[in-house]
Design an enzyme around this catalytic site. Structure first.
Site: not given
Lengths: 673, 673
Positions: A156, A195, A439
């Site tokens: 992303t 993350g 997701e």
């Protein structure tokens, strides 16, 4: 139960547990997938949690964001060390199963939010396994499994999420040096969200537009070292940092990442599905394009499982609290009833127990389907993949949405105390509410499923066979109302009829728009509200039938009372949704006002039947206090004591008068500020 | 617009604003209640916000809980100083209106969460005005208004919320010393929640069970000094502290409070409605018991207004972001469309604009009703109070619930970026989701309204007149289906018919249970699920008709285009809820499959009609950037730039390598940990 000092158990909970009419271990075994799994799980939980290493002396909420991160890193290393040995012994599917229930449960005891290392095991390693050639795997996998390197997954961008083809980051092949040049041409092309990227990881899988010989070949994954392994300094040409606070996941150091003409070796392209040769020739590996869906489907299956787990946590907290909490006085001189005795409270909570079962069974069933599809794919058969993809899409969407909704209902059902961070309900909601988006966004996924449904309808019209989950379409094509039948099987057929009716309606609507001169894409766009509703209806029908079939299968050899209560919950689920979807049932079936009255009565009677077993049912989820992390939900029910104990840890309570009184309040009150 | 440096405005927003076909100031004036109000509001906003004092150099989210509180205290004093003069000049209703839109808007610019002083002006002062005798007011009010003392309001206890009669704190009168002895007999009797109680306030209104001459007279309010005015130390016999972190309101130092035989003068009982004489004689002041509802009703009216404001904030953020954000590529070689162009996005967002209007108008109407009821009460007439109380109860419940739902939809509609704290959407949701619980829990309030509805039904059966909001009951008593009519008036009648049908169904159900031998309270409890649904239906009907009537009234002299777009929004609201409540409409009206098809088509056409005015409509809420506090929602649409600017403020980004790398990660990776 909590480690350490053992307190007396709240008398109401003791009474509730005495009332339960079944052996809770039996249901625990069903939920774990068998007694062997339960024993194995408990063994790992004891080994990792009994020493109390997972507990914070100062609760994370009392730390500032930086200290919170540093504390999470400390615990991550403890936790990773514990799990590393297990990790090294696993391969293939088993390794993918690392993020499976057992380890996820334990992680929840260590991290109220999330481990900064999560994506190393959750995405970095699986992607290496899925996207690298055997030679590349031999190079990267051992180092990753041994945690010699730590990696995350950056797809992303600031300006691009769901629409992957729109990603802007470029990877341009330079045959002179046999390198790819990674570049971020705009601010909106900066990677955002990964993350552990902010401060923790030194490697990263980067998805970028591949250019070679002047031609763009679309997005491909690359392994990129971003920090020096010795000093951890960002490498030259890398701009990396943390994205700042979010609604949840605040210990996860989600990061941003930009490239300034940053070079990586040609070999760092993940070449299982496509290659760039030394001279820059692009070679697509002859392989079914749909294979790349594999990881996506896997992650979605895992997410459904995760939803079941989180809902189980929320409802365990809410049911135990509702057994302890007393309120009002419907008649004079009587004690205040337990709030669990109110019909409205039962209505709010029991559906969550049933939903947690439904999602657990659905996720197990989906996992089995997934592994059999993988086996098919190894044999070269890929025709089952579209159905699985469509299924996993809508299940991910509906399960994350249902769970978010029901967790909030559990929280609201705990009144004001559900708003306390120490109840853990706000955190569980923050966590789950993210899964609705990442997701695959809710709406986008349902529209993907809808594409599949519309195609299936057209195939059926052409007389071609349809896949098993859509066998119901044929029954509904005549357009007559389904004759209503209040049995469980009848309700499932009714939901299938609703789905078929909605799919049929969408096809008509699209064709109607096409007749007025719109092309297919415009007609599709004008039908999207109905298409989303059709995919929702399909998914609800699938969950209902799966839950029902699996309940029968899994309780075939259970004791009478376990069988009874499991069937009660399943029927409750079917009745709940019938009453929620009255409009649809009235439209597509012969449901009458009398039938509706009967449904409502049966539903309310079921609530009363389940009531005495409610605490037993949540005990059967077998969630240790360390995992629940909740003042309201602990096994011993010491609700008020725990609320006060947690409050007293507040740094504001460390001193009787806060310095801001002398600095601001007093001068202000005296008119001197 | 933001103070300080002025940036170029995003080109898409410029285009959107050019497309808008009405003068946005006209709608702003309607929402403010007239141009004069708008001018006054802007004057105050300029005076309090233009100097930039409201902005934090370091965003609050980057502070630990203690620092966050201290920073909020600092700003509270600045803010209170600004507002003090305004406060001193107001009296009566005007003063109650202190928490009115203007000041609340400004407070939002100062406090992302909440001011520790909020309850001083929001509860302490109003309760003194409502519950004290004139002499007591003369003593307390000037000091409170001048902020010489600061007070909060402590009613809820650890173990007792909604059921006020169950409170355990005691106030026992001692005629020897002419004092009340306050005592907390149990842990569950500790006061819990009061805002500002933890560290900030030195006074507190305490609700306790009044004992005198050995008799308990139920709960009464007392003014209690809890801290020394000079040193701020808790007084002897007082146990006070902060409750710890919550889902939101984390700068509000909500507190707990316990008493150990703590003595206060007899005069500190708030004696407007009841007195204890020197000798301990209890005297109930001859006054309609319902008068005490006054404050409750007032707070609920304010809450409905507050909901409208918060939803306006959320939808302003979501619409502006959706105009800037681009996604997907429905057809090749075309640019990615603005996400606002997708029907699914319009469906998610436009209902929130309409709902913000609906709630604003409903709250203004409720406020007018409230002030006229107050006037009636001064004339000794109290017969309009039960209706107002029932109305304010269900409106508070439904408005807080609707707003929470729609704010989350706005947040989800912003995808991943809606999860960023800097979008401000998570905070807005946390804030609003608390209102569903405090000042009357959702379910409890709806059941209160249901009591009123059932009573009204019985009155109607007896041929007695019913109150204006329930005039519709008579039309429905025959039990025949309402003939469907797709006009706005027809839809409102249909919703009234649904409500009447549900109330009638509840009455039948209660009587049915009574016939089987249950007493009324048991029969009532067994009907609670339907009673909640009936109250919801009644409330929806009230909002629909109020929104419609007020839209017509308020736009009577508006320009053609403003009238048109306001009516479009109102119709959108009616159609949205018709499609959401298909089941109910099918049951209680003659709505056909064809009618439904027509509703869906009209709804989708309205979305298309509103689309070009969407940005104009949220601009008309006229929310300054300081108040929105959002990277996604700022007037200039510099979304990605702002997201990055906020991220760079993260303390984790202040150094390239966090110390935890050397301390934990590196040793762990090298197998040395």
């Amino acid at each position: 139960m909590a480690a350490g000092r053992v307190f007396e158990i709240n008398v109401d909970l003791v009474k509730e547990r005495a009332k339960c009419n079944f052996d809770i271990r039996e249901i625990t075994h069903i939920l774990d997938g068998g007694e062997t799994n339960t024993i194995q799980r408990k063994k790992i939980e004891d080994a990792t949690l009994n020493d109390g290493q997972s507990r914070d002396v100062i609760p994370e909420e009392y730390l500032g964001p930086k200290e919170k991160y540093e504390n999470a890193v400390r615990k991550s290393c403890v936790y990773a060390k514990i799990s590393k040995d297990e990790l090294m012994n696993m391969t293939g599917l088993e390794l993918l199963g690392f993020t499976s229930p057992v380890f996820r449960r334990i992680a929840d005891a260590y991290f109220k939010e999330v481990s900064p290392f999560l994506l190393h095991v959750g995405m970095f390693i699986p992607t290496i396994m899925g996207q690298c050639t055997p030679e590349q795997q031999a190079h990267w996998l051992p180092r990753a499994l041994a945690f010699e390197i730590a990696g995350t997954y950056a797809q992303t961008e600031l300006g691009h999420g769901t629409f992957i083809r729109g990603l802007e980051t470029t990877a341009t092949y330079d045959p002179q040096t046999e390198e790819f040049v990674l570049h971020s041409p705009t601010l909106s092309s900066y990677k955002w969200w990964a993350g552990g990227l902010g401060k923790t990881m030194n490697h990263c899988i980067v998805v970028a537009q591949l250019y070679t010989k002047g031609v763009c070949h679309g997005v491909h994954p690359f392994i990129v070292q971003i920090r020096d392994e010795e000093t951890h300094m960002p490498l030259s040409g890398i701009v990396v940092g943390e994205v700042g606070p979010k609604m949840g996941y605040n210990t996860g150091d989600n990061g941003f990442l930009g490239f300034k003409h940053y070079r990586i070796p040609r070999d760092n392209m993940m070449m299982k599905n496509a290659q760039v040769l030394k001279d820059g020739t692009y070679v697509k590996v002859a392989r079914h394009a749909k294979l790349t869906y594999g990881t996506m489907v896997f992650v979605r299956v895992m997410l459904v499982n995760e939803m079941a787990f989180n809902l189980a946590k929320a409802v365990t907290i809410a049911i135990r609290y509702s057994a302890v909490r007393r309120q009002s006085q419907p008649r004079p001189n009587q004690p205040e009833p337990q709030v669990l005795d109110y019909l409205t409270q039962q209505h709010k909570l029991f559906i969550s127990i049933a939903t947690a079962h439904a999602l657990q069974f659905t996720s197990d069933w989906l996992w089995k389907t997934f592994t059999s599809v993988l086996a098919d794919m190894r044999d070269g058969k890929t025709d089952t993949l579209p159905e699985l993809h469509a299924l996993s899409s809508c299940l991910k969407a509906i399960c994350t949405s249902d769970c978010g909704t029901f967790i909030e209902i559990c929280r609201f059902a705990c009144g004001g105390h559900g708003y306390m961070a120490s109840s853990n309900l706000p955190m569980i909601y923050s966590f789950v509410s993210a899964t609705r988006t990442y997701e695959g966004d809710y709406t986008v996924l349902l529209l993907q499923t809808a594409r599949f449904l519309v195609k299936a309808w057209e195939q059926m019209e052409e007389g071609k066979p349809v896949t098993p989950t859509l066998a119901y379409l044929s029954r509904a094509s005549e357009g007559v109302k389904e004759s209503w039948d209040s049995s469980n099987e009848g309700i499932i057929r009714a939901f299938q009829r609703v789905a078929a009716g909605k799919i049929s309606g969408c096809v008509s609507c699209i064709r109607h728009h096409q007749k007025t001169g719109k092309d297919f894409e415009d007609a599709w766009e004008l039908t999207t509200l109905q298409l989303v509703a059709a995919a929702e209806a399909h998914c609800r029908a699938v969950i209902c039938s799966t839950y029902y079939n699996e309940t029968i299968r899994l309780t075939a050899s259970s004791s009478t009372n376990v069988k009874a209560v499991m069937e009660q919950l399943c029927t409750l689920y079917l009745l709940y949704w019938s009453l929620e979807r009255t409009g649809e049932l009235l439209r597509y079936t012969s449901l009458s006002e009398n039938d509706l009255f009967g449904l409502q009565q049966r539903y309310e009677k079921l609530l009363a039947l389940i009531r005495p077993n409610a605490v037993g049912l949540v005990d059967a989820f077998d969630l240790r206090d360390e995992i629940l992390n909740s003042t309201l939900g602990a096994y011993d029910g010491r609700v008020y004591e725990r609320l006060m104990e947690e409050a007293l840890k507040s740094p504001l309570n460390a001193e009787p008068v806060n310095s801001s009184f002398h600095k601001y309040i007093k001068p202000f009150m005296q008119g001197k500020l």
